[in-house]
Scaffold this motif. Structure first.
Motif, mmCIF file in Angstrom:
data_model
loop_
_atom_site.group_PDB
_atom_site.id
_atom_site.type_symbol
_atom_site.label_atom_id
_atom_site.label_comp_id
_atom_site.label_asym_id
_atom_site.label_seq_id
_atom_site.Cartn_x
_atom_site.Cartn_y
_atom_site.Cartn_z
ATOM 1 N N UNK A 293 0.868 -1.176 0.000
ATOM 2 C CA UNK A 293 0.000 0.000 0.000
ATOM 3 C C UNK A 293 0.907 1.230 0.000
ATOM 4 N N UNK A 294 0.487 2.293 -0.673
ATOM 5 C CA UNK A 294 1.330 3.486 -0.667
ATOM 6 C C UNK A 294 1.359 4.099 0.731
ATOM 7 N N UNK A 295 2.401 4.862 0.997
ATOM 8 C CA UNK A 295 2.631 5.368 2.348
ATOM 9 C C UNK A 295 1.557 6.337 2.823
ATOM 10 N N UNK A 296 0.925 7.044 1.931
ATOM 11 C CA UNK A 296 -0.151 7.951 2.327
ATOM 12 C C UNK A 296 -1.347 7.169 2.870
ATOM 13 N N UNK A 297 -1.709 6.084 2.196
ATOM 14 C CA UNK A 297 -2.799 5.230 2.674
ATOM 15 C C UNK A 297 -2.426 4.550 3.989
ATOM 16 N N UNK A 298 -1.148 4.135 4.107
ATOM 17 C CA UNK A 298 -0.681 3.500 5.336
ATOM 18 C C UNK A 298 -0.763 4.494 6.497
ATOM 19 N N UNK A 299 -0.298 5.709 6.273
ATOM 20 C CA UNK A 299 -0.328 6.745 7.310
ATOM 21 C C UNK A 299 -1.770 7.036 7.734
ATOM 22 N N UNK A 300 -2.673 7.144 6.766
ATOM 23 C CA UNK A 300 -4.086 7.385 7.081
ATOM 24 C C UNK A 300 -4.669 6.260 7.926
ATOM 25 N N UNK A 301 -4.294 5.020 7.622
ATOM 26 C CA UNK A 301 -4.789 3.870 8.392
ATOM 27 C C UNK A 301 -4.309 3.962 9.842
ATOM 28 N N UNK A 302 -3.054 4.323 10.043
ATOM 29 C CA UNK A 302 -2.533 4.466 11.411
ATOM 30 C C UNK A 302 -3.224 5.610 12.142
ATOM 31 N N UNK A 303 -3.549 6.683 11.433
ATOM 32 C CA UNK A 303 -4.240 7.806 12.065
ATOM 33 C C UNK A 303 -5.651 7.400 12.499
ATOM 34 N N UNK A 304 -6.260 6.451 11.796
ATOM 35 C CA UNK A 304 -7.604 5.967 12.144
ATOM 36 C C UNK A 304 -7.570 4.826 13.151
ATOM 37 N N UNK A 305 -6.372 4.417 13.554
ATOM 38 C CA UNK A 305 -6.221 3.247 14.411
ATOM 39 C C UNK A 305 -6.986 3.365 15.723
ATOM 40 N N UNK A 306 -7.116 4.566 16.246
ATOM 41 C CA UNK A 306 -7.863 4.750 17.501
ATOM 42 C C UNK A 306 -9.313 4.276 17.337
ATOM 43 N N UNK A 307 -9.902 4.502 16.171
ATOM 44 C CA UNK A 307 -11.284 4.075 15.917
ATOM 45 C C UNK A 307 -11.370 2.606 15.511
ATOM 46 N N UNK A 308 -10.307 2.088 14.899
ATOM 47 C CA UNK A 308 -10.327 0.725 14.372
ATOM 48 C C UNK A 308 -9.933 -0.329 15.401
ATOM 49 N N UNK A 309 -9.165 0.088 16.397
ATOM 50 C CA UNK A 309 -8.579 -0.874 17.337
ATOM 51 C C UNK A 309 -9.570 -1.343 18.386
ATOM 52 N N UNK A 310 -9.570 -2.635 18.603
ATOM 53 C CA UNK A 310 -10.298 -3.226 19.716
ATOM 54 C C UNK A 310 -9.298 -3.485 20.824
#
Length: 180
Positions: free
Chosen positions: A142-159
């Motif tokens: 995955x390109x780094x911009x998409x990867x960075x966005x996923x990490x920024x959303x991690x608070x909402x995605x993480x159980x």
């Protein structure tokens, strides 16, 4: 000349419509009556007793030099927005898969634990995050911009979030990790 072209277009359109109507009229209009349910042969349907967990697990491989941050993460057992950005920066490698795959690849993570006094700068921690929902940004290639966005959303995605004990670097050899 224009009127001739218009006439040809109209004649062509009319022929197409007629052809469609002819094709539809050739379809059978009567149907074979349905067999009753009792006349059908019964085939047993196998229902699996245990369904494989389809929730995704994200594993982050992080250098032991980040021990202070990882200890705080372990204590709160959750991720907030600023944690997601920092995790992006300090993650060396990651892996995404099911819990079942993870247990097959690393059956006993404790065998890689580092004893007190035997610490090395090459030691790592594994952060296991059970995702509430999938995100394409954690997949390989995955390109780094998409990867960075996923990490920024991690608070909402993480159980559930688990941080391993300090481990030897060999702990992730069988995981088939990929670069952040």
């Amino acid at each position: 000349m224009e009127s001739l072209v218009i006439c040809l277009v109209l004649v062509g359109a009319g022929l197409c419509l007629k052809k469609q109507q002819d094709e539809q009229s050739q379809l059978p209009t009567h149907r074979k009556p349905r067999e009753s349910v009792s006349n059908r042969p019964s085939t047993p349907v196998e229902i699996p007793l245990v369904q494989e967990n389809t929730k995704q697990v994200l594993i982050l491989v992080i250098s032991a030099s980040q021990v202070e941050f990882l200890e705080s993460l372990k204590d709160k057992n959750s991720i907030d927005v600023s944690d997601g950005e920092l995790l992006y920066q300090i993650t060396r490698y990651l892996w995404l898969g099911s819990e079942t795959e993870l247990s097959r690849k690393i059956p006993d993570i404790n065998e890689y634990s580092v004893a007190k006094g035997a610490e090395s700068e090459y030691n790592i921690y594994l952060v296991e995050i059970k995702l509430k929902q999938d995100d394409e940004g954690f997949k390989p290639n995955v390109n780094q911009l998409d990867r960075y966005d996923a990490f920024r959303k991690l608070a909402d995605l993480a159980g559930e979030v688990k941080v391993s004990d300090r481990l030897q670097i060999e702990a992730y050899e069988n995981l088939e990790v990929y670069n952040r």
